[in-house]
Motif scaffolding. Structure first.
Motif, PDB file in Angstrom:
ATOM      1  N   ALA A  34       0.827  -1.209   0.000  1.00 19.18           N
ATOM      2  CA  ALA A  34       0.000   0.000   0.000  1.00 19.18           C
ATOM      3  C   ALA A  34       0.863   1.260   0.000  1.00 19.18           C
ATOM      4  CB  ALA A  34      -0.933  -0.001   1.209  1.00 19.18           C
ATOM      5  N   THR A  35       1.918   1.252   0.788  1.00 20.28           N
ATOM      6  CA  THR A  35       2.830   2.404   0.841  1.00 20.28           C
ATOM      7  C   THR A  35       3.497   2.617  -0.511  1.00 20.28           C
ATOM      8  OG1 THR A  35       3.228   2.036   3.188  1.00 20.28           O
ATOM      9  CG2 THR A  35       4.847   3.370   2.002  1.00 20.28           C
ATOM     10  N   GLU A  36       3.983   1.534  -1.103  1.00 19.09           N
ATOM     11  CA  GLU A  36       4.620   1.628  -2.427  1.00 19.09           C
ATOM     12  C   GLU A  36       3.648   2.182  -3.462  1.00 19.09           C
ATOM     13  OE1 GLU A  36       7.669   0.778  -3.882  1.00 19.09           O
ATOM     14  OE2 GLU A  36       8.574   0.467  -1.917  1.00 19.09           O
ATOM     15  N   SER A  37       2.421   1.689  -3.437  1.00 16.71           N
ATOM     16  CA  SER A  37       1.414   2.133  -4.408  1.00 16.71           C
ATOM     17  C   SER A  37       1.072   3.609  -4.216  1.00 16.71           C
ATOM     18  CB  SER A  37       0.149   1.286  -4.285  1.00 16.71           C
ATOM     19  OG  SER A  37       0.435  -0.053  -4.610  1.00 16.71           O
ATOM     20  N   ALA A  38       0.943   4.033  -2.977  1.00 16.05           N
ATOM     21  CA  ALA A  38       0.636   5.438  -2.699  1.00 16.05           C
ATOM     22  C   ALA A  38       1.779   6.348  -3.149  1.00 16.05           C
ATOM     23  CB  ALA A  38       0.352   5.635  -1.215  1.00 16.05           C
ATOM     24  N   TYR A  40       3.976   5.705  -5.492  1.00 15.02           N
ATOM     25  CA  TYR A  40       4.002   5.709  -6.957  1.00 15.02           C
ATOM     26  C   TYR A  40       2.917   6.628  -7.509  1.00 15.02           C
ATOM     27  CZ  TYR A  40       3.296   4.248 -11.763  1.00 15.02           C
ATOM     28  OH  TYR A  40       3.120   4.247 -13.124  1.00 15.02           O
ATOM     29  N   SER A  41       1.728   6.551  -6.937  1.00 16.63           N
ATOM     30  CA  SER A  41       0.621   7.403  -7.403  1.00 16.63           C
ATOM     31  C   SER A  41       0.962   8.879  -7.237  1.00 16.63           C
ATOM     32  CB  SER A  41      -0.658   7.077  -6.638  1.00 16.63           C
ATOM     33  OG  SER A  41      -1.077   5.772  -6.907  1.00 16.63           O
ATOM     34  N   LYS A  42       1.520   9.228  -6.091  1.00 20.00           N
ATOM     35  CA  LYS A  42       1.889  10.614  -5.833  1.00 20.00           C
ATOM     36  C   LYS A  42       2.952  11.085  -6.831  1.00 20.00           C
ATOM     37  CE  LYS A  42       3.859  13.637  -2.332  1.00 20.00           C
ATOM     38  NZ  LYS A  42       4.526  13.719  -1.042  1.00 20.00           N
ATOM     39  N   LYS A  43       3.974  10.253  -7.030  1.00 18.05           N
ATOM     40  CA  LYS A  43       5.052  10.601  -7.949  1.00 18.05           C
ATOM     41  C   LYS A  43       4.522  10.723  -9.380  1.00 18.05           C
ATOM     42  CE  LYS A  43       9.532   8.925  -9.552  1.00 18.05           C
ATOM     43  NZ  LYS A  43      10.503   7.829  -9.491  1.00 18.05           N
ATOM     44  N   GLU A  77       8.576   4.005 -18.283  1.00 22.03           N
ATOM     45  CA  GLU A  77       9.683   3.456 -17.494  1.00 22.03           C
ATOM     46  C   GLU A  77       9.317   3.377 -16.016  1.00 22.03           C
ATOM     47  OE1 GLU A  77      12.911   6.034 -18.536  1.00 22.03           O
ATOM     48  OE2 GLU A  77      13.317   4.967 -20.416  1.00 22.03           O
ATOM     49  N   GLY A  78       8.637   4.393 -15.518  1.00 24.29           N
ATOM     50  CA  GLY A  78       8.194   4.385 -14.124  1.00 24.29           C
ATOM     51  C   GLY A  78       7.193   3.276 -13.861  1.00 24.29           C
ATOM     52  N   PHE A  79       6.277   3.067 -14.807  1.00 27.00           N
ATOM     53  CA  PHE A  79       5.280   2.011 -14.659  1.00 27.00           C
ATOM     54  C   PHE A  79       5.941   0.638 -14.642  1.00 27.00           C
ATOM     55  CE2 PHE A  79       2.659  -1.225 -16.691  1.00 27.00           C
ATOM     56  CZ  PHE A  79       1.632  -1.313 -15.766  1.00 27.00           C
ATOM     57  N   VAL A  80       6.871   0.411 -15.548  1.00 21.39           N
ATOM     58  CA  VAL A  80       7.556  -0.886 -15.601  1.00 21.39           C
ATOM     59  C   VAL A  80       8.327  -1.126 -14.307  1.00 21.39           C
ATOM     60  CG1 VAL A  80       9.385  -2.192 -16.768  1.00 21.39           C
ATOM     61  CG2 VAL A  80       7.659  -1.000 -18.114  1.00 21.39           C
ATOM     62  N   ALA A  81       9.005  -0.110 -13.819  1.00 22.63           N
ATOM     63  CA  ALA A  81       9.751  -0.248 -12.559  1.00 22.63           C
ATOM     64  C   ALA A  81       8.798  -0.542 -11.402  1.00 22.63           C
ATOM     65  CB  ALA A  81      10.557   1.019 -12.281  1.00 22.63           C
ATOM     66  N   ALA A  83       5.742  -1.893 -11.590  1.00 19.65           N
ATOM     67  CA  ALA A  83       5.167  -3.227 -11.771  1.00 19.65           C
ATOM     68  C   ALA A  83       6.157  -4.302 -11.340  1.00 19.65           C
ATOM     69  CB  ALA A  83       4.753  -3.430 -13.224  1.00 19.65           C
ATOM     70  N   THR A  84       7.416  -4.113 -11.647  1.00 18.03           N
ATOM     71  CA  THR A  84       8.450  -5.059 -11.226  1.00 18.03           C
ATOM     72  C   THR A  84       8.560  -5.090  -9.707  1.00 18.03           C
ATOM     73  OG1 THR A  84       9.684  -4.670 -13.272  1.00 18.03           O
ATOM     74  CG2 THR A  84      10.910  -5.630 -11.435  1.00 18.03           C
ATOM     75  N   ARG A  85       8.567  -3.929  -9.107  1.00 17.30           N
ATOM     76  CA  ARG A  85       8.658  -3.837  -7.640  1.00 17.30           C
ATOM     77  C   ARG A  85       7.447  -4.497  -6.975  1.00 17.30           C
ATOM     78  NH1 ARG A  85      10.764  -4.282  -2.974  1.00 17.30           N
ATOM     79  NH2 ARG A  85      10.171  -2.742  -1.436  1.00 17.30           N
TER      80      ARG A  85
END
Length: 111
Positions: A34-38, A40-43, A77-81, A83-85
Motif C-alpha cells: 500500500a505504501t509503495e502504491s501510494a 508511486y501514485s503521488k510521484k 519506465e516508471g510504470f515498468v519499474a 510493476a516489477t517492484r
C-alpha cells in the motif's frame, strides 16, 4: 484414544501458530504494498502535472511533441519499474504466507 486427542491438540496448536505467523506476514506485506502504491501514485501525479505545465508553456508543435514524448517515455519506465517492484513484493508475500505452513505440509507428506 487419549493419545489421539493429544495429537489432535498438538496439530491444532501448530496450525493456529502457523496461521498467526502467516497473518502477521500478510499485514506487514500489505502495508508495504500500500505504501509503495501510494508513493508511486503521488510521484506519477507530480510528473504528469509537471509535464502539463511544460506543455502549456511551449510555443511550437515540435516542442509540444518533444515534451509529450519525454513524458510518455518517463511514465512508461516508471510504470515498468513499479510493476516489477510490486511483483517482487507479491512474490515475497506468497513466500511469507507459505513459510509457516511448510513444516505442517512436510509432516503431512511424510505420513
Amino acid at each position: 484414544m487419549v493419545q489421539g486427542f493429544e495429537n489432535f491438540q498438538k496439530i491444532s496448536k501448530e496450525n493456529v501458530d502457523a496461521t498467526v505467523k502467516s497473518l502477521g506476514a500478510v499485514s506487514k506485506s500489505v502495508q508495504t504494498i500500500a505504501t509503495e502504491s501510494a508513493e508511486y501514485s503521488k510521484k506519477s501525479f507530480e510528473q504528469g502535472s509537471a509535464a502539463l505545465e511544460r506543455l502549456l508553456g511551449v510555443k511550437t508543435f515540435d516542442k509540444a511533441v518533444e515534451v509529450q514524448t519525454d513524458y510518455a517515455k518517463a511514465a512508461y519506465e516508471g510504470f515498468v519499474a513499479q510493476a516489477t517492484r510490486l511483483g517482487e513484493l507479491y512474490t515475497g508475500l506468497a513466500k511469507e504466507l507459505y513459510k509457516p505452513f511448510e513444516t505442517a505440509v512436510a509432516k503431512a507428506a511424510v505420513k
